[in-house]
Every structure is written in C-alpha cells, then in structure tokens.
Design a protein around this motif. Structure first.
Motif, mmCIF file in Angstrom:
data_model
loop_
_atom_site.group_PDB
_atom_site.id
_atom_site.type_symbol
_atom_site.label_atom_id
_atom_site.label_comp_id
_atom_site.label_asym_id
_atom_site.label_seq_id
_atom_site.Cartn_x
_atom_site.Cartn_y
_atom_site.Cartn_z
ATOM 1 N N PRO B 547 0.812 -1.236 0.000
ATOM 2 C CA PRO B 547 0.000 0.000 0.000
ATOM 3 C C PRO B 547 0.844 1.283 0.000
ATOM 4 O O PRO B 547 0.479 2.276 -0.657
ATOM 5 C CB PRO B 547 -0.812 -0.099 1.305
ATOM 6 N N GLU B 548 1.961 1.271 0.678
ATOM 7 C CA GLU B 548 2.790 2.494 0.713
ATOM 8 C C GLU B 548 3.349 2.814 -0.677
ATOM 9 O O GLU B 548 3.400 3.967 -1.083
ATOM 10 C CB GLU B 548 3.971 2.305 1.678
ATOM 11 N N LEU B 549 3.728 1.757 -1.400
ATOM 12 C CA LEU B 549 4.259 1.978 -2.753
ATOM 13 C C LEU B 549 3.164 2.490 -3.689
ATOM 14 O O LEU B 549 3.418 3.373 -4.512
ATOM 15 C CB LEU B 549 4.852 0.677 -3.307
ATOM 16 N N LEU B 550 1.961 1.925 -3.499
ATOM 17 C CA LEU B 550 0.843 2.391 -4.344
ATOM 18 C C LEU B 550 0.560 3.860 -4.059
ATOM 19 O O LEU B 550 0.253 4.639 -4.972
ATOM 20 C CB LEU B 550 -0.407 1.527 -4.070
ATOM 21 N N ALA B 551 0.671 4.200 -2.767
ATOM 22 C CA ALA B 551 0.425 5.609 -2.406
ATOM 23 C C ALA B 551 1.481 6.531 -3.021
ATOM 24 O O ALA B 551 1.257 7.725 -3.182
ATOM 25 C CB ALA B 551 0.454 5.749 -0.881
ATOM 26 N N ARG B 552 2.635 5.985 -3.360
ATOM 27 C CA ARG B 552 3.696 6.806 -3.959
ATOM 28 C C ARG B 552 3.747 6.616 -5.483
ATOM 29 O O ARG B 552 4.792 6.770 -6.103
ATOM 30 C CB ARG B 552 5.056 6.449 -3.350
ATOM 31 N N SER B 553 2.644 6.207 -6.062
ATOM 32 C CA SER B 553 2.459 6.128 -7.522
ATOM 33 C C SER B 553 3.375 5.128 -8.187
ATOM 34 O O SER B 553 3.781 5.281 -9.344
ATOM 35 C CB SER B 553 2.678 7.504 -8.178
ATOM 36 N N VAL B 554 3.761 4.094 -7.445
ATOM 37 C CA VAL B 554 4.519 3.016 -8.069
ATOM 38 C C VAL B 554 3.506 2.130 -8.813
ATOM 39 O O VAL B 554 2.375 1.923 -8.333
ATOM 40 C CB VAL B 554 5.296 2.218 -7.016
ATOM 41 N N ALA B 555 3.914 1.610 -9.938
ATOM 42 C CA ALA B 555 3.006 0.783 -10.720
ATOM 43 C C ALA B 555 2.451 -0.345 -9.861
ATOM 44 O O ALA B 555 3.183 -0.923 -9.045
ATOM 45 C CB ALA B 555 3.756 0.200 -11.913
ATOM 46 N N SER B 556 1.125 -0.603 -10.026
ATOM 47 C CA SER B 556 0.453 -1.535 -9.105
ATOM 48 C C SER B 556 1.040 -2.930 -9.207
ATOM 49 O O SER B 556 1.207 -3.626 -8.189
ATOM 50 C CB SER B 556 -1.053 -1.566 -9.409
ATOM 51 N N ASP B 557 1.354 -3.327 -10.428
ATOM 52 C CA ASP B 557 1.908 -4.681 -10.604
ATOM 53 C C ASP B 557 3.256 -4.812 -9.878
ATOM 54 O O ASP B 557 3.487 -5.784 -9.149
ATOM 55 C CB ASP B 557 2.098 -4.953 -12.085
ATOM 56 N N LEU B 558 4.055 -3.815 -10.054
ATOM 57 C CA LEU B 558 5.388 -3.856 -9.406
ATOM 58 C C LEU B 558 5.255 -3.789 -7.888
ATOM 59 O O LEU B 558 5.931 -4.523 -7.144
ATOM 60 C CB LEU B 558 6.240 -2.671 -9.899
ATOM 61 N N ALA B 559 4.313 -2.906 -7.406
ATOM 62 C CA ALA B 559 4.110 -2.775 -5.961
ATOM 63 C C ALA B 559 3.641 -4.100 -5.384
ATOM 64 O O ALA B 559 4.093 -4.527 -4.293
ATOM 65 C CB ALA B 559 3.075 -1.672 -5.688
ATOM 66 N N ARG B 560 2.758 -4.746 -6.113
ATOM 67 C CA ARG B 560 2.224 -6.019 -5.620
ATOM 68 C C ARG B 560 3.349 -7.053 -5.546
ATOM 69 O O ARG B 560 3.507 -7.755 -4.537
ATOM 70 C CB ARG B 560 1.093 -6.506 -6.556
ATOM 71 N N ARG B 561 4.164 -7.146 -6.594
ATOM 72 C CA ARG B 561 5.217 -8.178 -6.625
ATOM 73 C C ARG B 561 6.293 -7.895 -5.560
ATOM 74 O O ARG B 561 6.798 -8.806 -4.923
ATOM 75 C CB ARG B 561 5.864 -8.215 -7.999
ATOM 76 N N LEU B 562 6.536 -6.630 -5.336
ATOM 77 C CA LEU B 562 7.517 -6.300 -4.292
ATOM 78 C C LEU B 562 6.993 -6.691 -2.914
ATOM 79 O O LEU B 562 7.705 -7.269 -2.085
ATOM 80 C CB LEU B 562 7.822 -4.797 -4.310
ATOM 81 N N GLY B 563 5.653 -6.376 -2.694
ATOM 82 C CA GLY B 563 5.061 -6.737 -1.395
ATOM 83 C C GLY B 563 5.089 -8.232 -1.184
ATOM 84 O O GLY B 563 5.455 -8.721 -0.091
ATOM 85 N N ASN B 564 4.683 -8.952 -2.245
ATOM 86 C CA ASN B 564 4.680 -10.414 -2.138
ATOM 87 C C ASN B 564 6.085 -10.954 -1.875
ATOM 88 O O ASN B 564 6.263 -11.902 -1.094
ATOM 89 C CB ASN B 564 4.137 -11.030 -3.434
ATOM 90 N N PHE B 565 7.100 -10.346 -2.525
ATOM 91 C CA PHE B 565 8.481 -10.844 -2.358
ATOM 92 C C PHE B 565 8.936 -10.750 -0.887
ATOM 93 O O PHE B 565 9.465 -11.707 -0.320
ATOM 94 C CB PHE B 565 9.451 -10.016 -3.232
ATOM 95 N N PHE B 566 8.669 -9.573 -0.296
ATOM 96 C CA PHE B 566 9.105 -9.420 1.089
ATOM 97 C C PHE B 566 8.357 -10.360 2.032
ATOM 98 O O PHE B 566 8.952 -10.910 2.969
ATOM 99 C CB PHE B 566 8.922 -7.953 1.541
ATOM 100 N N VAL B 567 7.004 -10.555 1.759
ATOM 101 C CA VAL B 567 6.216 -11.465 2.630
ATOM 102 C C VAL B 567 6.716 -12.892 2.454
ATOM 103 O O VAL B 567 6.937 -13.628 3.432
ATOM 104 C CB VAL B 567 4.712 -11.356 2.301
ATOM 105 N N ASP B 568 6.919 -13.280 1.191
ATOM 106 C CA ASP B 568 7.391 -14.647 0.922
ATOM 107 C C ASP B 568 8.775 -14.873 1.533
ATOM 108 O O ASP B 568 9.055 -15.959 2.066
ATOM 109 C CB ASP B 568 7.477 -14.900 -0.595
ATOM 110 N N THR B 569 9.570 -13.890 1.446
ATOM 111 C CA THR B 569 10.918 -14.018 2.024
ATOM 112 C C THR B 569 10.839 -14.178 3.529
ATOM 113 O O THR B 569 11.558 -14.983 4.133
ATOM 114 C CB THR B 569 11.763 -12.768 1.697
ATOM 115 N N GLN B 570 9.919 -13.365 4.134
ATOM 116 C CA GLN B 570 9.735 -13.458 5.587
ATOM 117 C C GLN B 570 9.300 -14.863 5.979
ATOM 118 O O GLN B 570 9.815 -15.447 6.942
ATOM 119 C CB GLN B 570 8.666 -12.422 5.997
ATOM 120 N N ASN B 571 8.353 -15.382 5.202
ATOM 121 C CA ASN B 571 7.841 -16.720 5.499
ATOM 122 C C ASN B 571 8.906 -17.784 5.275
ATOM 123 O O ASN B 571 9.047 -18.709 6.081
ATOM 124 C CB ASN B 571 6.614 -17.027 4.617
ATOM 125 N N ALA B 572 9.633 -17.639 4.195
ATOM 126 C CA ALA B 572 10.644 -18.658 3.843
ATOM 127 C C ALA B 572 11.747 -18.731 4.891
ATOM 128 O O ALA B 572 12.372 -19.767 5.079
ATOM 129 C CB ALA B 572 11.247 -18.333 2.488
#
Lengths: 255, 603
Positions: B547-572
């Motif tokens: 959400p913070e990246l979306l609020a800073r006008s980062v492309a939604s697809d990229l923001a989503r993949r970045l968010g998922n990457f950090f969550v997946d990394t945390q889980n892994a």
C-alpha cells in the motif's frame, strides 16, 4: 568530435610521411658519402657530408666522420673543428676522443702548460653535453608523464597524491634539463674556435700593426673571449691570450 | 711474626731499585776509570780566533799543552809563525790539578801560550805545526792556513784591543767568574757586506747552558743569517791574565747592514747555571749581560757606480747563462737559465731584467730559485731565474750577453760579470717534427663510422632500447592520463553512478545467492527500493510495503510483486531448509532489481 580526431590523425600521418621521405633522401646521401670515404674518395665524401650539414642534417657521427676524413687528409685545423663538435655533443665518443688526440699530436704548435682547466661554466657546459642534457630532459619528461598519468588513473586518494607529488618532483629536473640545454647551447655554441689554416701571426692586440706574439699554425685551439676589428681574442689551453684574424677561425658548433 | 703482603712487596721493590741505582753508579765509575787509564798522557792544540783576516789585521793564536802526568814534557816545539809579525807573545801560568777517584789519582797540567799576530802581506799564510813529546808519546797540531786579503789601512781593521776579552776590564779589576763576550769580527763594513758577530761565554767553572732557550738576537737594521749555532756547546780552554777560563762558543751570526750608519747592538742578558756542587748539587744561576757593540756601515761609493747597479748586489759574484737546447723547431720553447752565484747575501741579490733584453721571442713568466750555504764562516748563495723562450722566427736566435754589476767590498770597487752570448737554432716546424706525416696520422686515426643515420645518437643515449623505454614511459603515462580522465568523468556523471550501483548490486546478488542468504537478499532489495522511494522504506512492516508503494504512484503490478516478495521471504526464513523454493525467490529478486534500476535510469 570524431572529425577533430580524424583531422589530427591525418595531419600526423602527413607529417610522419614527409619526415620519412626526407629521412630516406638523407640516408641515401649518407650512404653515398660513406661509400666514397671507403673507396678513398675523401674529397667527394667531405663534400657530401658538408652538403648534408648545410641542409641542416647534423649528428655526432656525421661530425666525427667529417673530422676523421679531414684528419686523414692532413687538414688538422678542420679535423679538430669537427671532432670537437662531436665531442661536445657526446664526450663519451671514444673514437672521436682518440682522433682528437691524434689531431692534437699532429698540429705544429706546442702549447706549454696546457694542463690548465677551462673556466668553470665552460667545464660544466662541456660535461653536460647536448646529448646528455637532452637525455636528461626526455627521461624526466617521460617519468613525469608516467607518474602524473598514473596519479590521474588511480582511484585511491593516497596513491594518487603520492604519484602526483612524485610527478611534480620529476618535473623539477625536467625543467632544469630544459634550462641546462638552453644554457649549454648558449655557452658552448660558437665559443670555442680552431685556427683552420696557418701559419699566421698571432698578435698582442687586435690590429695588424700590433706586436707579433708568436706564429700560429692550423689547429691552434682556444675559447673566444672577445672580438674586435676583425680579430678574435683566443684564450689558449694554457690560459694565455692571443689575437687571431677571425676569418681564419672555425667556431665549434655541437650538433 | 705475621708478614703483611703489601709490606713484603714494598720491601722487594725498594731493594731492587736501590740495587739497580747502586749497580749503575758502580758501572759508571768503572767506565770512567777505564777511560782515564786509556787517556793519552799528552795533548796539544792550537786555535786562531779567525782564519781570514785583512792585511794589517791583528788576530790571536792560543796554543795549549796538557799533560796528564807530573813533570815537564820531554820536548815542546811551538809553531812556526814566520809568515806573521808577532805583536805580542805571552806564556800563561801553568795550572795543575789532581783528582782522586776510587783510590786512583789523576793529574792534569796545562801550559798555555798566547800570541797576537799581524799579517803583513796578502795571500794564504801558514801557521806551522806545534809538537810535543812525553816519553814515547808524541803529539802535534796540524798546520793552519790563514787567508790574508788586501785592504786599505784604516778600513775594517779590527782593533787589537778588542781581541783580548779581558781588556774590557781595567787592570785593577778582578776578572769575574763568568762574563758574556759579544763582538764583531771588524769595526766597519759596507752596506750589504757581511760582518760576523760572535757570542761566547767565558767561565772559570763549568756552566750549564740550555741551548733550547738560546734564540739568536735579531738586531734591527741588519739582514741576519746564522753561521753556527751548535746543538751542544763544547767549551775550550783559554788563558786570560794567566787565569784559566772555559770558553763556550754559543753562536756566530752573519749580519748584513741594510743602511749606512753606525749600528749598535744593545746589551742583552743571558742566564747560565754554574754546576759548582757536582752531580748531586744544584747549580747557581748567573745573569750575564753583554756590552754594547758597535759596527759602522759605510755607504757604497758613488764613484764608478754603473747605471744598471742594483743596491743589494754587494759581494763577489759571477753571472752565468745557459739554454737547455741548441736547436728547436719553430713554435717550441727553450729554457733559458740565468744565475748569479758567489759570496754575499743571496737574499738581497737583484737579478737583471732578462725578459726585457730579449727581442723577437715570446717570453713566459719566469721562475726564481735561491740557495744559500756557509763556507769558512762566510755566506755564499745563488739566485737563478728560468724563462721559457719561444722564438717568433726561424733561423739563428741570438740571446744578448747578459751582464750583472755588483760592488766588491774587498776590492772596494764596482765590478761587472758578463755571461757569454748564447745562440739558439730555430728550424722550420714540420709535420714530422710535430707528430708525423699525413700518412702516419691517417694510420693512427680510427676509421669513420659506418651506417650513419641522421638521428643524433646523443639525443637518447646510444641504445635504441633506452630511448624506446623512455618514450614508452611517456606514452603509457599519457594514455593512462587520458583513460583516467575519462574514468573520472564517468564517475562523476549520474549514469555512471547508476551503472556502478547496478554492477555492485549484481555482484551482491550473486554472493547472496551462492550463500542462500535471504537476509542479504532482503537488504539488497530494500536498498534498491530506498534509492527509488526514499530511505523510510526500511522502517515499513512488510505487510505495509504494497500500500505504501501504491500511495507513492509506483506501478500496481510492481508494488504487488515487491510486497509479495518481502512477505514470501519473511515466510521462507522460518520454514525449514528445503521446505521453500528459495531459488525462485532469488530469481524474483533479480527481476525486481532490474526493473527498479531501469525505472531509476529512465527517470
């Protein structure tokens, strides 16, 4: 930008090509002169070498060859003139030194107490012959370029500073070398003179009416101290002075 | 008794020292006894006070006979003095002494005879031999030659009263035990002529004289030369008024007066020590003062004075000239040597100006030499000058006949010494004379240099390698400078900075992948993201990144993949190894890093 590079390269190429062409011409003339000398045609060889000198081609070897040919022809005065020129430029030239001593022995005048040393500036200038001084200059410039270039290339501050300091340190002898070359040329060029032909009357004053000091013969050698009324005051090897007609003298010019 | 080691050593040392001294004394006594027994029992001597006098001069002769025995000599023949007029003859009293040493008695008797003699004519005169005999022992003196020179009456005549040193005291006066006698050998001389000054001590007893402290006086107005200054003073015996005296000759000086006047030698004092009390006793010091002595220096006569006479040339001299070669080639010098030698003060000699008398030659600066010697109490010397003479013309070169004028004080007139004229043959100089013909020269010379090019060998030494190395260094330096300059420029540009950052991240990504280090991977991606959106991204919880990246006008697809990457990394990170596909995470991270770099480069 690209145009500028290209034009520069073209200009360099043209210059190098012209130089190569001139060099080729001179080298062929040198070869002909050498052949003439080998076959015993000393007059032709001397003429060819003199032509080259007139065209501005000059080197220690050329001066040595000219001096040697004159010596073999019995012209002690001119032999000494050219051998001295060769030695001024390259004092380590053993053959020139040997033939110079032969010429000294062959001349008619015996200079008493000739062991006296020339003036100190003259000694320094003689030691820093053009060849040596130029070598010093080029060597200094080469090292300065290497060090300063290395300093620019390197990223680390300490090394860069060290090399820059060294480069500047080398710049000092480079500058000194340049000054020495100029001073040496200024001191030596034309200050030494040889009597080309004799006998003539060496006088105590610059006048044909002046008292005769002694009879001078070809090969009398000295340093020019003054010039007046068409006479040159020569300081001989033993420190004594004599006035000699200027038109009978040849002045030593190192290549 | 307890023996102390220190006292024992002291005793031993004392005994050995005493024994050494006693033994040495005994040996010395025995040596003296042997010398006394070996002594000749009769001695005779004859001593004139000078060996060179002028006509009319009076001089003194002392003859002494010594007997080392009692009685009289069996034979005594006094010298033949027929060449001289005997002004006075006097027989001195006989002195006798007896010495007892270690029981051995030694007797010494002395008989003295004093003569005052005057030479009547010039020439070499002879004092005959004196002979004496005692038993089988015969002794004699050698004949003595006295040189008598001509002189006018009244000039330089020594007064006879001056010859006897005792005459300085009145007849009623007792002769002192010691006195200093200083005297000239004559009363007057010419300026520049030698006068001899003698200094001697008369003593009744032996005196100790420290020669080292004896310095020759330097009277003003004289040129002084030391004729005799013995290193050890040996006394002779002389009788004065019939009393025995020891005469210590201290010094003889030659004095040359420098100006015409009456010169005075002022009194001076010397201290001598008399050894009265023998070897172990200490002598007594006696200050002795000389009398004032005068000498008249006469001016040189004006009559007959040559024009070229130089003051100082007083004596008897001869001039010589030599040249070291008979023949020289033109241009070579010959050495001309001109010398003046003879009796007189060589230091005051002034040679004629030789160079000014030579014409038609080059004269080099002269060198001078001077030597001195003493013969028969007279100073002799030589002064010479050497010149290099280089004739200007071929043919016969004539040196002039050099002359030298001097004043002869004995003949009392000016004289001239003339050297014989010299000739030098000057032959034409030729190549042969100078060093060889052209053919010979060519043979001695080294050949020409072949394969010349027009380059000056001296420019960069004689070896091509050396020059190439130097030029190479310069070229490399220039190239380095150019490349370095470009590199610096690129370092300073934004594109360059991005490229450098991209290269660094690629490198870090490879390292993290090799080590399977998810933490490093997370950090790498966070840094790239921070460069894009700011450093506050490092404080966001992983769930808030999208959400913070979306609020800073980062492309939604990229923001989503970045968010998922950090969550997946945390889980892994909390899943056991092998339970999660970590390789996929690294591939996703590489893609994301490339995308972030391309976005930054485009901006």
């Amino acid at each position: 930008m690209r145009t500028r590079w290209l034009s520069s390269m073209a200009l360099c190429g043209a210059l190098l090509g012209g130089m190569a062409h001139a060099r080729g011409e001179h080298e062929s003339a040198l070869q002909i002169a050498e052949q003439a000398a080998i076959t015993g045609d000393r007059v032709r060889a001397i003429g060819l070498y003199q032509d080259l000198l007139a065209q501005g081609v000059n080197s220690v070897g050329l001066q040595y060859n000219l001096g040697t040919l004159y010596l073999e022809s019995g012209d002690v005065g001119r032999a000494m003139l050219h051998l001295r020129s060769a030695l001024l430029s390259d004092p380590s030239h053993e053959d020139a030194q040997h033939n110079w001593e032969v010429a000294i022995a062959a001349r008619q005048d015996r200079i008493v107490d000739a062991s006296r040393q020339p003036p100190v500036p003259h000694q320094v200038a003689s030691w820093l012959a053009p060849g040596r001084a130029r070598s010093l200059l080029v060597m200094s410039i080469g090292w300065m370029s290497l060090l300063l270039g290395g300093a620019t290339f390197l990223g680390a501050n300490v090394l860069r500073r060290a090399l820059r300091t060294l480069g500047l340190a080398v710049a000092i002898p480079a500058l000194a070398g340049a000054v020495i070359v100029l001073a040496q040329l200024w001191i030596l060029r034309g200050t030494e003179a040889v009597l080309l032909s004799g006998p003539i009357e060496a006088r105590v004053a610059p006048s044909t009416e002046a008292e005769v000091s002694f009879t001078a013969h070809a090969g009398l050698f000295g340093v020019r101290i003054a010039e007046e009324n068409g006479f040159v005051r020569l300081r001989l090897e033993n420190g004594l002075d004599a006035w000699v007609p200027a038109e009978r003298l040849g002045f030593v010019a190192p290549p | 008794m307890r023996v102390n080691a220190f006292s024992l050593v002291s005793w031993v040392m004392w005994l050995s020292t005493t024994g050494f001294l006693f033994g040495g004394d005994v040996c010395a006594q025995r040596a003296r006894q042997r010398a006394a027994t070996a002594q000749v029992p009769i001695e005779i001597s004859a001593r004139p006070n000078t060996e060179r006098v002028g006509v009319g001069d009076v001089f003194q002769l002392d003859v002494e006979l010594v007997l080392h025995a009692k009685g009289q000599p069996d034979e005594l023949v006094l010298p033949d003095l027929s060449d001289f007029k005997v002004v006075r003859s006097q027989r001195g009293p006989t002195s006798s002494s007896t010495t007892l040493i270690n029981g051995s008695m030694s007797v010494r008797q002395s008989f003295s005879f004093t003569y005052l003699l005057r030479a009547e004519t010039a020439g070499k005169k002879l004092i005959g031999s004196a002979r004496a005999r005692l038993g089988t022992h015969s002794v004699s003196t050698r004949p003595i030659t006295i040189e008598v020179f001509e002189k006018k009456t009244g000039d330089g005549v020594s007064r006879s009263s001056d010859l006897d040193p005792s005459l300085r005291f009145t007849a009623d006066e007792e002769l002192p035990d010691f006195f200093l006698d200083v005297r000239f050998d004559r009363d007057q001389v010419y300026v520049g002529e030698q006068a001899q000054l003698s200094i001697q001590i008369f003593a009744r007893d032996q005196v100790d004289i420290d020669i080292r402290e004896l310095k020759p006086p330097k009277p003003p107005g004289f040129w002084v030369e030391v004729l005799e200054s013995p290193s050890r003073v040996r006394p002779t015996r002389r009788s004065l008024r019939g009393q025995d005296f020891l005469v210590y000759p201290l010094m003889r000086l030659a004095l040359f007066p420098l100006e015409a006047k009456e010169h005075t030698i002022e009194p001076f004092t010397m201290v001598v020590t008399a050894a009265r009390n023998g070897f172990w006793g200490r002598g007594q010091d006696h200050p002795l003062t000389s009398e004032t002595v005068k000498l008249v220096a006469l001016a040189l006569p004006q009559e007959g004075r040559p024009a070229n006479f130089q003051p100082g040339n007083v004596g008897r001299f001869s001039l010589q000239a030599t040249v070291d070669k008979a023949e020289i080639p033109l241009g070579q010098p010959a050495v001309l040597r001109v010398s003046v030698r003879g009796e007189g003060n060589a230091s005051a000699l002034q040679l004629p100006d030789i160079a000014s008398q030579i014409d038609g030659a080059r004269i080099f600066p002269p060198t001078q030499n001077e030597t001195k010697s003493v013969h028969d109490g007279r100073v002799w010397g030589e002064k010479s000058v050497e010149l290099l003479v280089q004739p200007n013309r071929e043919g016969l070169f004539h040196f002039p006949a050099f002359s030298f004028s001097y004043f002869d004080p004995i003949a009392k007139r000016y004289a001239e010494s003339r050297a014989k004229p010299l000739t030098l043959r000057v032959v034409p100089s030729s190549m042969t004379a100078a060093g060889g013909s052209a053919t010979e020269i060519a043979r001695g010379a080294r050949p020409i240099e072949r394969g010349l090019d027009r380059r000056t060998p001296g420019l960069l030494s004689s070896t091509p390698m050396f020059g190439s190395a130097l030029f190479g260094a310069g070229l490399v330096g220039v190239m380095l400078a150019v490349v370095g300059r470009r590199r610096q420029r690129s370092l300073r540009s934004r594109t360059g900075q991005l490229q450098r950052a991209r290269r660094r991240r690629k490198k870090d990504w490879r390292v993290a992948m090799e080590q399977k280090d998810l933490t490093a991977l997370e950090k790498l991606l966070l840094e790239a993201l921070a460069e894009q959106v700011g450093s506050e991204v490092r404080g966001w919880p992983y769930e808030q990144i999208e959400p913070e990246l979306l609020a800073r006008s980062v492309a939604s697809d990229l923001a989503r993949r970045l968010g998922n990457f950090f969550v997946d990394t945390q889980n892994a990170r909390y899943v056991p190894k092998g339970g999660a596909d970590r390789g996929r995470l690294f591939a996703v991270a590489e893609t994301l890093l490339d995308e972030l770099d391309s976005i930054r480069g485009a901006s």
